[in-house]
Design an enzyme around this catalytic site. Structure first.
Site, mmCIF file in Angstrom:
data_model
loop_
_atom_site.group_PDB
_atom_site.id
_atom_site.type_symbol
_atom_site.label_atom_id
_atom_site.label_comp_id
_atom_site.label_asym_id
_atom_site.label_seq_id
_atom_site.Cartn_x
_atom_site.Cartn_y
_atom_site.Cartn_z
ATOM 1 N N LYS A 100 -3.370 -2.622 7.957
ATOM 2 C CA LYS A 100 -3.341 -4.083 8.062
ATOM 3 C C LYS A 100 -2.404 -4.664 7.016
ATOM 4 C CE LYS A 100 -5.859 -6.523 11.079
ATOM 5 N NZ LYS A 100 -5.210 -6.126 12.327
ATOM 6 N N ASP A 101 -2.051 -5.935 7.261
ATOM 7 C CA ASP A 101 -1.100 -6.636 6.397
ATOM 8 C C ASP A 101 -1.858 -7.294 5.251
ATOM 9 O OD1 ASP A 101 0.292 -6.390 9.009
ATOM 10 O OD2 ASP A 101 -0.990 -8.103 9.470
ATOM 11 N N TYR A 108 0.632 0.760 14.839
ATOM 12 C CA TYR A 108 -0.368 0.492 13.810
ATOM 13 C C TYR A 108 -0.241 1.468 12.649
ATOM 14 C CZ TYR A 108 -4.656 -0.043 11.236
ATOM 15 O OH TYR A 108 -5.545 -0.241 10.221
ATOM 16 N N ASN A 134 16.896 -7.808 0.294
ATOM 17 C CA ASN A 134 15.703 -8.650 0.393
ATOM 18 C C ASN A 134 14.568 -7.793 0.924
ATOM 19 O OD1 ASN A 134 13.724 -10.589 1.375
ATOM 20 N ND2 ASN A 134 15.315 -12.125 1.041
ATOM 21 N N ASP A 145 0.890 -1.164 0.000
ATOM 22 C CA ASP A 145 0.000 0.000 0.000
ATOM 23 C C ASP A 145 0.921 1.205 0.000
ATOM 24 O OD1 ASP A 145 -1.489 2.218 0.799
ATOM 25 O OD2 ASP A 145 -2.684 1.085 2.258
ATOM 26 N N ASP A 197 -4.278 -1.351 -2.250
ATOM 27 C CA ASP A 197 -3.048 -2.127 -2.371
ATOM 28 C C ASP A 197 -2.678 -2.370 -3.834
ATOM 29 O OD1 ASP A 197 -2.156 -3.199 0.465
ATOM 30 O OD2 ASP A 197 -4.339 -3.059 0.427
HETATM 31 P P1 13P Z 1 -5.254 -0.429 4.875
HETATM 32 O O1 13P Z 1 -4.550 -1.492 5.680
HETATM 33 O O2 13P Z 1 -5.934 -0.996 3.667
HETATM 34 O O3 13P Z 1 -4.338 0.702 4.545
HETATM 35 O O4 13P Z 1 -6.432 0.117 5.767
HETATM 36 C C1 13P Z 1 -6.097 0.782 6.933
HETATM 37 C C2 13P Z 1 -7.265 1.295 7.688
HETATM 38 O O5 13P Z 1 -7.062 1.751 8.799
HETATM 39 C C3 13P Z 1 -8.628 1.233 7.102
HETATM 40 O O6 13P Z 1 -9.602 1.813 7.949
HETATM 41 MG MG MG Z 2 -4.034 2.177 3.285
HETATM 42 MG MG MG Z 3 -5.034 -1.925 2.087
HETATM 43 MG MG MG Z 4 -2.813 -2.393 4.663
#
Ligand code: 13P
Ligand code: MG
Ligand code: MG
Ligand code: MG
Ligand code: 13P
Length: 371
Positions: free
Chosen positions: A236-237, A233, A104, A11, A53
């Site tokens: 998300k992954d 934070y 890497n 992202d 993403d």
């Molecule tokens: P992403 O992990 O897709 O960037 O989303 C983060 C988020 O906090 C969505 O509310």
């Molecule tokens: Mg995002």
């Molecule tokens: Mg995302």
């Molecule tokens: Mg994400």
């Protein structure tokens, strides 16, 4: 001769917020990868998106964990981040957590799913792309594809896969892994992977006696944990996966069938909520309701004998998945009605990886002992 299929994603900025990838980022990545085709670094590529993403799908002959290929991906993300910054996109460079590439891409933020394979006479492959969720979201569908006879008829009726498969499971908290055999260890496998925030399926392998060599993966999932790298934070992954299909493996329709059930996954708003994963065509992969619900895109490919990517075919662009999408909307509505309450909000243990601890810290001194 072996070909490597690499899917590397990051992202690097949302448009707007965390909803989708701006087309100029796709174009920029395409320019970088086109040059890499011209100079012979890679054979072929496709730049896909799911939500915010950006995913680089590449074929090459350099094997997994190649510094040349990882460096190329890093370069594509860096150049696209430059564009994201110019456009003022949200969270420009979000998943690029290190300043300089050092051989890497693992542990630097982007997610990676790669497999080096001996091409079969015909090599059908599906790449899966998820947004607003985490690697454990693949546990249930990958299990069903390779171990559940109610999903995959071939496990019962095809002598070429009747012996089952081997699952490599990672404990992402303790950094350990274990290989479990199905069908004989199905209950042990489920004991682990049902706890999807801790145990994640990394790869699936054939067993001894399968047409495919037993050390060649038939499925692989990206398992990078952003929180561990960033220490706070930042999103998300959102994971990707590669699954090979047909002749001794699940048929294409058996690979897709688990997604007819929009199972609950962690992610969604602020990476802090449980919600259904909705199977969608790429043009529908724009999560907006409460930044979701989570999405999964499936792209179908045939890999040509020279390693070209013949595709993509946007596999969830099929009215047969309308029911799953509708069900996901109903579940989303039901879960949303819980507002900040569990189990819509993640359990406390998983909230550790979000911004909640910052709020709780401020309340600490207000607590007094109950005698
Ligand atoms: P992403 O992990 O897709 O960037 O989303 C983060 C988020 O906090 C969505 O509310
Ligand atoms: Mg995002
Ligand atoms: Mg995302
Ligand atoms: Mg994400
Ligand atoms: P076709 O007869 O269309 O090739 O399909 C074979 C098959 O195995 C479908 O799952």
């Amino acid at each position: 001769e072996k070909i490597t299929l690499s899917v590397i994603k990051a992202d690097i900025g949302g448009w707007p917020g965390h909803s989708r990838v701006h087309p100029q980022l796709v174009e920029t990545a395409e320019e970088v990868l086109s040059k890499a085709v011209e100079d012979g670094t890679i054979i072929d590529f496709y730049v896909a998106t799911c939500g915010d993403d950006l995913q680089l799908i590449m074929t090459h002959r350099k094997g997994v964990d190649s510094s040349e290929i990882h460096g190329l991906a890093w370069k594509a993300f860096e150049e696209a981040t430059r564009v994201a910054k110019e456009l003022g996109l949200y969270g420009a460079g979000q998943d690029l957590l290190k300043d300089a590439f050092s051989g890497n891409i693992r542990g630097m933020g982007p997610g990676i799913a790669e497999m080096e394979i001996t091409l079969r006479k015909s090599e059908p492959v599906v790449t899966f792309h998820m947004d607003k969720t985490e690697p454990g979201a693949f546990n249930l569908p990958i299990f069903r594809m390779f171990a559940d006879p109610f999903n995959t008829a071939g496990l019962v009726i095809d002598p070429n896969m009747h012996m089952g498969f081997r699952f490599e499971v990672w404990d992402i908290k303790e950094h350990k892994r274990v290989i479990l055999n199905t069908p004989e260890e199905v209950y042990d496998l489920l004991a682990l992977i049902g706890a999807k925030s801790r145990y994640v399926i990394k790869r699936v392998f054939p067993k001894e006696g399968h047409k495919i060599a037993k050390d060649e993966p038939v499925a692989v999932v990206s398992t990078e944990k952003l929180f561990e790298i960033a220490g706070e934070y930042i999103g998300k992954d959102d994971p990707v996966a590669i699954v090979r299909a047909q002749s001794g493996l699940p048929a294409l329709g058996e690979v897709l069938e688990p997604f007819a059930f929009p199972h609950l996954v962690s992610g969604w708003m602020r990476g802090s909520h449980n919600g259904p994963v909705m199977p969608v065509a790429m043009h529908q992969a724009n999560p907006t309701r409460f930044d979701g619900p989570p999405r999964v895109v499936a792209l179908g490919w045939q890999i040509s004998p020279e390693g070209k990517l013949v595709g993509p075919v946007d596999l969830f662009d099929d009215p047969a998945f309308d029911g799953a999408r509708q069900k996901a909307v109903e579940i989303a509505e039901y879960m949303r009605r819980h507002g900040p309450f569990e189990p819509h909000r993640l359990p406390m243990e998983d909230m550790e990886y979000t911004t909640l601890p910052g709020v709780l810290k401020r309340l600490e001194e207000r607590f007094e002992k109950i005698e």
